[in-house]
Design an enzyme around this catalytic site. Sequence first.
Site, PDB file in Angstrom:
ATOM      1  N   LYS A 170      20.852   2.980   3.209  1.00 17.08           N
ATOM      2  CA  LYS A 170      21.175   1.729   3.919  1.00 17.08           C
ATOM      3  C   LYS A 170      22.653   1.714   4.296  1.00 17.08           C
ATOM      4  O   LYS A 170      23.451   2.523   3.794  1.00 17.08           O
ATOM      5  CB  LYS A 170      20.827   0.533   3.044  1.00 17.08           C
ATOM      6  CG  LYS A 170      21.629   0.427   1.770  1.00 17.08           C
ATOM      7  CD  LYS A 170      21.015  -0.588   0.828  1.00 17.08           C
ATOM      8  CE  LYS A 170      21.692  -0.577  -0.511  1.00 17.08           C
ATOM      9  NZ  LYS A 170      22.464  -1.724  -0.845  1.00 17.08           N
TER      10      LYS A 170
ATOM     11  N   TYR B 170      54.437  -6.588   9.275  1.00 23.52           N
ATOM     12  CA  TYR B 170      54.331  -8.057   9.354  1.00 23.52           C
ATOM     13  C   TYR B 170      54.726  -8.730   8.038  1.00 23.52           C
ATOM     14  O   TYR B 170      54.289  -8.303   6.956  1.00 23.52           O
ATOM     15  CB  TYR B 170      52.893  -8.477   9.637  1.00 23.52           C
ATOM     16  CG  TYR B 170      52.392  -8.197  11.037  1.00 23.52           C
ATOM     17  CD1 TYR B 170      53.172  -8.480  12.154  1.00 23.52           C
ATOM     18  CD2 TYR B 170      51.113  -7.679  11.228  1.00 23.52           C
ATOM     19  CE1 TYR B 170      52.688  -8.242  13.434  1.00 23.52           C
ATOM     20  CE2 TYR B 170      50.618  -7.439  12.496  1.00 23.52           C
ATOM     21  CZ  TYR B 170      51.409  -7.725  13.589  1.00 23.52           C
ATOM     22  OH  TYR B 170      50.928  -7.483  14.846  1.00 23.52           O
TER      23      TYR B 170
HETATM   24  C1  PLP Z   1      17.496  -2.751  -4.137  1.00 26.30           C
HETATM   25  C2  PLP Z   1      18.487  -1.653  -4.285  1.00 26.30           C
HETATM   26  N1  PLP Z   1      18.120  -0.503  -4.855  1.00 26.30           N
HETATM   27  C3  PLP Z   1      18.982   0.518  -5.026  1.00 26.30           C
HETATM   28  C4  PLP Z   1      20.273   0.410  -4.600  1.00 26.30           C
HETATM   29  C5  PLP Z   1      21.198   1.556  -4.841  1.00 26.30           C
HETATM   30  O1  PLP Z   1      22.166   1.190  -5.773  1.00 26.30           O
HETATM   31  P1  PLP Z   1      23.321   2.214  -6.174  1.00 26.30           P
HETATM   32  O2  PLP Z   1      24.090   2.438  -4.926  1.00 26.30           O
HETATM   33  O3  PLP Z   1      24.097   1.481  -7.201  1.00 26.30           O
HETATM   34  O4  PLP Z   1      22.644   3.429  -6.660  1.00 26.30           O
HETATM   35  C6  PLP Z   1      20.710  -0.769  -4.010  1.00 26.30           C
HETATM   36  C7  PLP Z   1      22.098  -0.888  -3.582  1.00 26.30           C
HETATM   37  O5  PLP Z   1      22.719  -1.908  -3.547  1.00 26.30           O
HETATM   38  C8  PLP Z   1      19.791  -1.836  -3.833  1.00 26.30           C
HETATM   39  O6  PLP Z   1      20.160  -2.973  -3.256  1.00 26.30           O
END
Ligand code: PLP
Length: 375
Positions: free
Chosen positions: A35, A264
């Site tokens: 993601k 700045y």
């Molecule tokens: C539902 C879910 N699963 C797995 C993950 C993966 O987590 P991590 O990056 O801590 O392994 C995330 C990341 O936020 C998540 O939202």
Amino acid sequence: MAPFAHARVNVDAITSNARLLRERAGGTPLMGVVKADGYGHGMLPAARALIAGGASWLGTAQIKEGLALREAGITIPVMSWIIPPGEPVGAAIEADIDLGVSDRAVLDEVVAEARRLNLPARVQLKTDTGLNRGGVSRGDWESVVEAAARAEERGLIKVSGVWSHFACSDEPGHPSIQAQLDVFHESLGIADKAGLTPEVRHIANSAALLTLPEARFDLVRGGIASYGLCPIPDLSVPGLRPAMTLESKIALTKRVPAGSGVSYGHRYVTERETSLALVPLGYADGVPRAATNKGPLLLGGRRRTIAGTVCMDQFVVDVEDDAVAAGDYAILFGDPGEHTDVPTAQDWADALDTIPYEIVTRVGVRVPREYVGDS
Ligand SMILES: Cc1ncc(COP(=O)(O)O)c(C=O)c1O
């Protein structure tokens, strides 16, 4: 024309991290979480590198991310789990994407789309075991499970998974971890009683994957660790390789007298006559403004700290009398295994009171990703 700044992504590091995570999880199948554009590394290259390292599932937050994986020709199981009303649920069903369902209304929407398309949907029911974010609340679990079982009997859906997510797995020993595992077992028992036979039961993210064998079940979801960053700052995971290096050419240097206010607000004032180097990356590129007078970098073979305010497109470094020149490279963060003394995304997170996830995912669209490695 070569870009003056880039985020170099070593896809071989991602592949080797995936292999390492599979080993650490005792061979439990791995869902590579891609993601947010593969945590800023580029979703498709990251996905391919993870598959090369043995990931047999991919996970995305949004359906549009899952669809992009399918459009790129990726055929392994994909799951997407953030589904506000009006999302392209039908397209996801047609693309054979598992839908992470956190709520009765979403289940109803998925069932309606499956009926309209005359195509069974693959549904992974999420139980809220104590994070109190997404997921079906404990009080509603039984009724949602029963509704899902009825839809499954009618051939409208297949409940392919039951899953959850930890609140504090990055704090090993936190009492909520066992409490969540207990609720997860209870949720699985209720699903079992209702006649559901999920193919995969999963709750572990990177932190749980690395520290909690009892949380492995049938699948582990590896996000941040796939990119070589550790979710638990004090945990040493030999072999984990940070995949992203953020670097930029120096745009110009100048000599200034003692007492010169820099950038700045003049939040940095030179103590003596010195040289300043201008780095043409700013908060629009993902260098947080909070890194003002705090962000570390490697320049001229030495660790330096940003001098003064981070602007939209640039910031300044005080390099004293070092022979730094326009065209030299500053490395903001990378892999200490590749460059001695280079700061890591974790160092940035420590300096800014945040987590490395935020550092890598924020690298902006203006910074081209350059891929190295064979995966
Ligand atoms: C539902 C879910 N699963 C797995 C993950 C993966 O987590 P991590 O990056 O801590 O392994 C995330 C990341 O936020 C998540 O939202």
